[in-house]
Design an enzyme around this catalytic site. Sequence first.
Site, PDB file in Angstrom:
ATOM      1  N   CYS A   7       5.821   5.301  -5.431  1.00  0.00           N
ATOM      2  CA  CYS A   7       7.033   5.745  -4.769  1.00  0.00           C
ATOM      3  C   CYS A   7       6.954   7.248  -4.543  1.00  0.00           C
ATOM      4  O   CYS A   7       6.034   7.915  -5.015  1.00  0.00           O
ATOM      5  CB  CYS A   7       8.239   5.399  -5.626  1.00  0.00           C
ATOM      6  N   ARG A  32       2.859   6.834   1.870  1.00  0.00           N
ATOM      7  CA  ARG A  32       2.582   6.181   0.600  1.00  0.00           C
ATOM      8  C   ARG A  32       2.978   4.708   0.613  1.00  0.00           C
ATOM      9  O   ARG A  32       2.555   3.946  -0.250  1.00  0.00           O
ATOM     10  CB  ARG A  32       3.349   6.887  -0.528  1.00  0.00           C
ATOM     11  N   TRP A  82       8.911   1.668  -3.527  1.00  0.00           N
ATOM     12  CA  TRP A  82       8.064   0.500  -3.249  1.00  0.00           C
ATOM     13  C   TRP A  82       8.365  -0.510  -4.345  1.00  0.00           C
ATOM     14  O   TRP A  82       8.144  -0.242  -5.523  1.00  0.00           O
ATOM     15  CB  TRP A  82       6.587   0.906  -3.272  1.00  0.00           C
ATOM     16  N   ASN A 107       9.498   7.571 -10.576  1.00  0.00           N
ATOM     17  CA  ASN A 107       8.233   6.916 -10.231  1.00  0.00           C
ATOM     18  C   ASN A 107       7.626   6.376 -11.512  1.00  0.00           C
ATOM     19  O   ASN A 107       7.717   7.010 -12.560  1.00  0.00           O
ATOM     20  CB  ASN A 107       7.240   7.905  -9.606  1.00  0.00           C
ATOM     21  N   GLY A 108       6.957   5.237 -11.430  1.00  0.00           N
ATOM     22  CA  GLY A 108       6.308   4.665 -12.605  1.00  0.00           C
ATOM     23  C   GLY A 108       7.009   3.409 -13.070  1.00  0.00           C
ATOM     24  O   GLY A 108       7.792   2.799 -12.337  1.00  0.00           O
ATOM     25  N   GLU A 494     -16.739  -2.822   2.325  1.00  0.00           N
ATOM     26  CA  GLU A 494     -15.733  -1.854   2.773  1.00  0.00           C
ATOM     27  C   GLU A 494     -15.205  -2.228   4.152  1.00  0.00           C
ATOM     28  O   GLU A 494     -14.005  -2.122   4.423  1.00  0.00           O
ATOM     29  CB  GLU A 494     -16.348  -0.452   2.777  1.00  0.00           C
ATOM     30  N   LYS A 498     -11.277  -3.043   5.008  1.00  0.00           N
ATOM     31  CA  LYS A 498     -10.500  -2.354   6.047  1.00  0.00           C
ATOM     32  C   LYS A 498      -9.861  -3.366   6.994  1.00  0.00           C
ATOM     33  O   LYS A 498      -8.694  -3.222   7.366  1.00  0.00           O
ATOM     34  CB  LYS A 498     -11.398  -1.400   6.842  1.00  0.00           C
ATOM     35  N   GLU A 501      -7.009  -5.147   5.256  1.00  0.00           N
ATOM     36  CA  GLU A 501      -5.908  -4.232   4.943  1.00  0.00           C
ATOM     37  C   GLU A 501      -4.988  -4.010   6.131  1.00  0.00           C
ATOM     38  O   GLU A 501      -3.760  -4.022   5.982  1.00  0.00           O
ATOM     39  CB  GLU A 501      -6.461  -2.868   4.505  1.00  0.00           C
ATOM     40  N   HIS A 517     -26.328 -19.888   0.156  1.00  0.00           N
ATOM     41  CA  HIS A 517     -25.719 -20.246  -1.114  1.00  0.00           C
ATOM     42  C   HIS A 517     -24.222 -20.488  -0.989  1.00  0.00           C
ATOM     43  O   HIS A 517     -23.479 -20.318  -1.962  1.00  0.00           O
ATOM     44  CB  HIS A 517     -26.009 -19.163  -2.152  1.00  0.00           C
ATOM     45  N   LYS A 617      -0.399   3.939  -0.837  1.00  0.00           N
ATOM     46  CA  LYS A 617      -1.546   4.834  -0.733  1.00  0.00           C
ATOM     47  C   LYS A 617      -2.252   5.017  -2.064  1.00  0.00           C
ATOM     48  O   LYS A 617      -3.465   5.006  -2.148  1.00  0.00           O
ATOM     49  CB  LYS A 617      -1.097   6.194  -0.184  1.00  0.00           C
TER      50      LYS A 617
END
Length: 622
Positions: A7, A32, A82, A107-108, A494, A498, A501, A517, A617
Amino acid sequence: MDFFGMCGIVGGVAERNIVPILLEGLRRLEYRGYDSSGIAVLDAAANIQRVRALGKINQLESKIAIDAEPISGQVGIAHTRWATHGVPAENNAHPHICNNKVAVVHNGIIENYQILKAQQLALGYRFTSETDTEVVAHCIHKHLESEPDLLKAVFNATQNFEGAYALGVLSITQADTLVVARKGSPLVVGVGIGEYFIASDVSALLPVTQSFIFLEEGDFARLTRSTCEIFDSQLKSVERPIKQSSLKASSVELGEHRHYMHKEIFEQPQAVIDTLEGRITQEHVLVSSFGHQAEALFESIERVQIIACGTSYHSGMVARYWFEDIIGMPCQVEVASEYRYRNPVIQNNTLFVTISQSGETADTLAALQQVKKLKSKKNIPTLTICNVAESSLTRESDLTFLTHAGPEIGVASTKAFTTQLVALALLMTSVGKVKKMMSVKRETIIVKGLQKLPGLVKNALAHEDTIKEIAQSFADKQNALFLGRGTMYPIAMEGALKLKEISYIHAEAYPAGELKHGPLALIDENIPVIAIAPHDDLLEKLKSNLQEVKARGGQMIVFEDEMSNISSESGFRVVKTTTNVGRITAPITFNIALQLLSYHVALIKGTDVDQPRNLAKSVTVE
């Protein structure tokens, strides 16, 4: 319990109306990720005025604007939330207020909030939200009944909390004061002229100040218009230095770009230049770039352990190939959230490397703190590679290497990843040099390659129009497969990350040799297969893997080196991404093309590129 989120907090005490400053700060923290926002100020009559809204910051601004008497005040706090505890809803948004006497942003996570909530319900407190934060407001209110000093009341309240928090607190009992506290979640104080501000990120305050005090773990602060007093975890007065930020307010603006992600992709040539500056000469790496102790600490190590999360984990995976292939040093890479909970055995003389864009990643920080407890018995030097000075990880580590990516606003990391790879290449070369596991000739070859890297990245960016055209074929796709061998396998991972995401396409990555496999069962004309084909020792094997895909009707997209000659094969869509790249520069250069592909697929899908759903973020809580 594992929760994503970071947040945003903004606050301040000033001689002017604080509301526009708070709103601008919230806008600068939008990157964020958040689902609601709110603001609370002490008005001229020392009453708490609060407005909260679900959705984007403009929803909050609209609510403030339509009030018959829009709120204003000189002391205030604001927040972007968030959702962790409780669904996204206005009643769960911060700030939280207790009995019109105390307002709190947080926050937290307060891990023992359910125990505290039960105690507070027994005392007659009423709850209007599902959040853990509301117990903070009630606890401070309770302590104010016996301790009129707001700072001491906040300190006493925090003794009851288990977990992580950054707090901003105001009260009608001391209408000229803002009290803050931090434990496990970052918080900075912005220093103005006749005013002080707080924020969870420097970028929120750049329009009003370039001077910052970075609160340390366990710190408290009491701010008025004319004073900033800082106290340690025992409430003893301490001094913390004022540092000048080199960032400018304009550095986090979009300019000509449609999205921050696009802007940051195109900032990568300069980010590479900035990260290399002062770290290499024409032919050599400067070991001292990692700290004045670096040479002595590197001399003692026999192996490397890398810990990271998400994109940073992928950069570590690339580095493992470099360490073992180029200098023959054992290197292990592990996801921080797994490492910290499995009672790992870490051997003596291990360089423990943590990688994080923000320097506040909770699992990575916890893993570092866990390893530090072993340092009295073993030689385990610690190194953090990070994009943020004064972060928790940099303060906890023996050695620090700051990448110079600049502010990264897009949630999907691009230039931070590239500069992490540059940093890891310099680390591998430095260790090899100190340990005499690398010849001077090899060092010079690597340095010359890194000097060419900004140009190679520019050349890769020049293929945007071709990649944009290929992205059109993803318009109706729900799945994708990425293939690579050697260092291109983590680059494929990666690339898949992306794509999922920001476009919400289900994407997976495999080593190309693993097709038989299992993954080959997925191949048909509806699943794009993206392969990375550098001109290296594994090229012929990769070509055989690609023929297996082609034979089963797969839609094949290949990013190749100009010397790879896959383009001569029929049925493949090929982008000649680069030419004549080496083992260090190849993964960095090919990754640029995958970033552009993900970006343009997301545009076609119509998703929120910079703030993808459900993501934040930085992940500063478990």
